[in-house]
Design a protein around this motif. Sequence first.
Motif, short mmCIF file in Angstrom:
data_model
loop_
_atom_site.label_atom_id
_atom_site.label_comp_id
_atom_site.label_asym_id
_atom_site.label_seq_id
_atom_site.Cartn_x
_atom_site.Cartn_y
_atom_site.Cartn_z
N ARG A 92 -32.64 75.42 124.66
CA ARG A 92 -33.69 75.90 124.25
C ARG A 92 -34.98 74.71 124.66
N ARG A 93 -34.99 74.65 125.74
CA ARG A 93 -36.13 74.03 126.52
C ARG A 93 -38.01 73.75 125.86
N THR A 94 -38.45 72.38 126.54
CA THR A 94 -39.97 72.72 126.58
C THR A 94 -40.33 72.31 127.16
N TYR A 95 -41.77 73.54 128.00
CA TYR A 95 -42.08 72.99 128.74
C TYR A 95 -43.80 73.71 129.09
N ALA A 96 -44.18 72.77 130.21
CA ALA A 96 -46.03 72.59 130.75
C ALA A 96 -45.91 72.68 131.28
N ALA A 97 -47.39 73.87 131.73
CA ALA A 97 -47.66 73.62 133.38
C ALA A 97 -48.35 72.05 134.14
N PRO A 98 -48.29 71.74 135.05
CA PRO A 98 -48.66 70.75 135.78
C PRO A 98 -50.24 70.78 135.34
N HIS A 155 -52.11 71.31 122.45
CA HIS A 155 -52.24 72.48 121.71
C HIS A 155 -50.19 73.21 121.95
N CYS A 156 -50.10 74.37 121.52
CA CYS A 156 -48.58 74.51 121.12
C CYS A 156 -48.66 76.50 121.11
N VAL A 157 -47.78 76.17 121.81
CA VAL A 157 -47.65 78.47 122.16
C VAL A 157 -46.27 78.50 121.50
N SER A 158 -46.49 78.91 119.94
CA SER A 158 -44.63 79.42 119.36
C SER A 158 -44.28 80.91 119.77
N PHE A 159 -42.64 80.78 120.08
CA PHE A 159 -42.21 81.54 120.70
C PHE A 159 -41.03 82.00 119.80
N THR A 160 -41.37 83.79 118.51
CA THR A 160 -40.84 83.05 117.66
C THR A 160 -39.13 83.52 118.14
N GLY A 161 -38.91 83.94 119.29
CA GLY A 161 -37.78 84.40 119.39
C GLY A 161 -36.73 82.97 119.58
N VAL A 162 -37.34 81.90 119.71
CA VAL A 162 -36.39 80.40 120.33
C VAL A 162 -36.85 79.60 118.64
N SER A 163 -38.12 79.25 119.09
CA SER A 163 -38.40 78.75 117.78
C SER A 163 -38.46 78.84 115.90
N ASN A 164 -39.11 78.92 115.24
CA ASN A 164 -39.67 78.93 113.92
C ASN A 164 -40.99 78.17 114.50
N PRO A 165 -42.21 79.26 114.32
CA PRO A 165 -43.67 79.07 114.97
C PRO A 165 -44.71 77.52 114.31
N ALA A 193 -41.01 86.60 125.12
CA ALA A 193 -41.08 85.54 125.93
C ALA A 193 -41.50 85.56 127.10
N PRO A 194 -41.39 86.96 127.38
CA PRO A 194 -42.91 86.68 129.45
C PRO A 194 -43.72 86.42 128.63
N ALA A 195 -44.99 86.71 127.49
CA ALA A 195 -46.10 86.64 127.58
C ALA A 195 -46.06 84.80 126.61
N ALA A 196 -45.05 84.10 126.59
CA ALA A 196 -45.12 83.15 126.59
C ALA A 196 -44.68 81.67 127.34
N VAL A 197 -44.35 82.94 128.31
CA VAL A 197 -44.05 81.73 129.86
C VAL A 197 -45.97 81.78 130.63
N MET A 198 -46.24 83.14 130.46
CA MET A 198 -47.87 83.57 130.63
C MET A 198 -48.59 82.80 130.36
#
Length: 318
Positions: free
Chosen positions: A163-169, A188-198, A223-228
């Motif tokens: 489980r990793r944390t990501y951001a755009a450059p 600002h954070c984007v929570s993906f419910t499939g990996v983390s508690n929102p 997940a694709p929505a969180a990635v986008m």
Amino acid sequence: MDRLREMEVFVAIVDRGSFTGASEKLGMSGPAVSRALNSLEARLGVQLLARTTRSVRPTEAGMSYLDACRRVLDAVTDADANVAARQDNPVGTLTISAPVLFGQRFIAPLVDAYARHYPDVSVHAVYVDRTTRLLEEGMDIAIRIGHLGDSSIYAVPLGFVRRRTYAAPAYLAAHGEPVHPRQLAGHHCVSFTGVSNPLEWVFHENGLRLPVRVQPRMIVNLAPAAVMDAVDRVGITQLFSYQAAPEVLNGSLLPILTGFEPESTPVNLLHVERRGASGKIQAFVEFVTDTLRRNVHLQYVDRAMAVNGTARVLDSVE
């Protein structure tokens, strides 16, 4: 009507959720389905289904009998299959479930290859981001990402993901890069419910669990929505390592806070042990296991965790 047919009718009603659905599945008339169910309940002396104008669901006795019916029908199916074909030429229908993105990237190509290799097996693949219940939903095999909870399931370890944390450059250039998880409160954070508690992301610090409260700008269930969203600089997100792998390779996302990553999450192939001798299941397990264990995206292993290369019976499944 014979007992096996009555069992088939009962299981079909539960699986399809209605008498009409069972009628369509079995090619029987609606009255014939009703007669079969009534005959079965009369013979057993117990109500198996609770019926309302809108739904049909098993009673407590029905749930217990449903498992017994599946065992009997599976045994009959497997017996027929073993007579019709050798173990190295399996037949029948194989039902598989896997998480959506993991399934698209890693399971679907293997399912396609399996179907080409074993033309007498029909495959029903279900890609869904929720925990499927093997017995209740009639699944032969499930790919599960996560720690296993309570059930009598046979598990074949495939590897681990992070489980990793990501951001755009561009986001980091505009807002700065957090150097400690608690600094996420100012981002600002984007929570993906499939990996983390929102509202609470988990990290590790000095070997201890470190939960961190976040206030997400966006909460998504795919997940694709969180990635986008992360690529589009909406905010920082947490994902499983494989979910952001292409974006990390092309530079559109960067892993951050890597020194605070929580422990690896296991990936297992599950099937019900009593079905283990089925040719179609055994063939699929053997067909995909080595390939998935060699997958570089499943080779993140903590010091205290390792794949031992053998299947094991677990007492827990979530």
